[in-house]
Motif scaffolding. Structure first.
Motif, short mmCIF file in Angstrom:
data_model
loop_
_atom_site.label_atom_id
_atom_site.label_comp_id
_atom_site.label_asym_id
_atom_site.label_seq_id
_atom_site.Cartn_x
_atom_site.Cartn_y
_atom_site.Cartn_z
N LEU A 6 0.83 -1.20 0.00
CA LEU A 6 0.00 0.00 0.00
C LEU A 6 0.86 1.25 0.00
CD1 LEU A 6 -2.63 -1.03 2.69
CD2 LEU A 6 -2.83 -1.23 0.22
N THR A 7 0.33 2.31 -0.58
CA THR A 7 1.01 3.59 -0.53
C THR A 7 0.87 4.16 0.88
OG1 THR A 7 -0.92 4.88 -1.14
CG2 THR A 7 0.45 4.05 -2.94
N GLU A 8 1.65 5.20 1.19
CA GLU A 8 1.56 5.80 2.53
C GLU A 8 0.16 6.32 2.79
OE1 GLU A 8 3.67 9.36 5.08
OE2 GLU A 8 4.74 8.46 3.40
N GLU A 9 -0.46 6.88 1.78
CA GLU A 9 -1.82 7.41 1.93
C GLU A 9 -2.82 6.29 2.23
OE1 GLU A 9 -4.89 9.14 -1.20
OE2 GLU A 9 -3.26 10.55 -0.81
N GLU A 10 -2.64 5.14 1.57
CA GLU A 10 -3.54 4.02 1.79
C GLU A 10 -3.35 3.39 3.17
OE1 GLU A 10 -4.14 2.29 -2.72
OE2 GLU A 10 -2.29 1.83 -1.65
N GLN A 11 -2.15 3.52 3.73
CA GLN A 11 -1.88 2.95 5.04
C GLN A 11 -2.39 3.82 6.18
OE1 GLN A 11 2.29 2.11 5.35
NE2 GLN A 11 2.31 0.82 3.54
N THR A 12 -2.75 5.04 5.88
CA THR A 12 -3.23 5.96 6.90
C THR A 12 -4.55 5.46 7.48
OG1 THR A 12 -2.21 7.76 5.68
CG2 THR A 12 -3.82 8.38 7.35
N SER A 13 -4.67 5.59 8.79
CA SER A 13 -5.91 5.14 9.43
C SER A 13 -7.08 6.01 8.99
CB SER A 13 -5.75 5.19 10.95
OG SER A 13 -5.57 6.53 11.35
N PHE A 14 -8.27 5.47 9.09
CA PHE A 14 -9.47 6.18 8.68
C PHE A 14 -9.91 7.18 9.75
CE2 PHE A 14 -9.71 2.29 6.18
CZ PHE A 14 -9.96 2.82 4.93
N ILE A 15 -9.46 6.98 10.96
CA ILE A 15 -9.90 7.82 12.07
C ILE A 15 -8.82 8.85 12.35
CG2 ILE A 15 -10.55 7.89 14.49
CD1 ILE A 15 -11.48 4.98 14.17
N ASN A 16 -9.20 10.10 12.38
CA ASN A 16 -8.27 11.18 12.70
C ASN A 16 -7.82 11.01 14.15
OD1 ASN A 16 -7.01 13.59 13.29
ND2 ASN A 16 -8.45 14.83 12.12
N ASP A 17 -6.52 10.95 14.37
CA ASP A 17 -5.99 10.74 15.72
C ASP A 17 -6.45 11.81 16.71
OD1 ASP A 17 -4.75 8.32 15.43
OD2 ASP A 17 -2.81 9.18 14.84
N ASP A 18 -6.65 13.02 16.24
CA ASP A 18 -7.10 14.10 17.13
C ASP A 18 -8.50 13.87 17.66
OD1 ASP A 18 -4.70 15.35 16.65
OD2 ASP A 18 -5.49 16.65 15.07
#
Length: 56
Positions: free
Chosen positions: A39-51
């Motif tokens: 996966l690209t870095e963008e695809e690996q990003t979680s769906f939930i904003n950490d904030d």
């Protein structure tokens, strides 16, 4: 409405048409096709904003 009769006959057809020698050959070869796609870095990003997380 239930279609269980059609489902079982479709399963039976698939089982009858399956080539057991080809299946065995595929399992033995251990082809790299089973490897997960990178996966690209963008695809690996979680769906939930950490904030916004409340479970931390």
């Amino acid at each position: 409405m239930s279609h269980t009769n059609n489902d079982s006959s479709d399963i039976k057809k698939a089982a009858e048409q399956a080539n057991s020698q080809q299946i065995e050959k595929n399992l033995e070869s251990g082809s790299p096709v089973d490897a997960p796609e990178l996966l690209t870095e963008e695809e690996q990003t979680s769906f939930i904003n950490d904030d916004l997380r409340t479970d931390k």
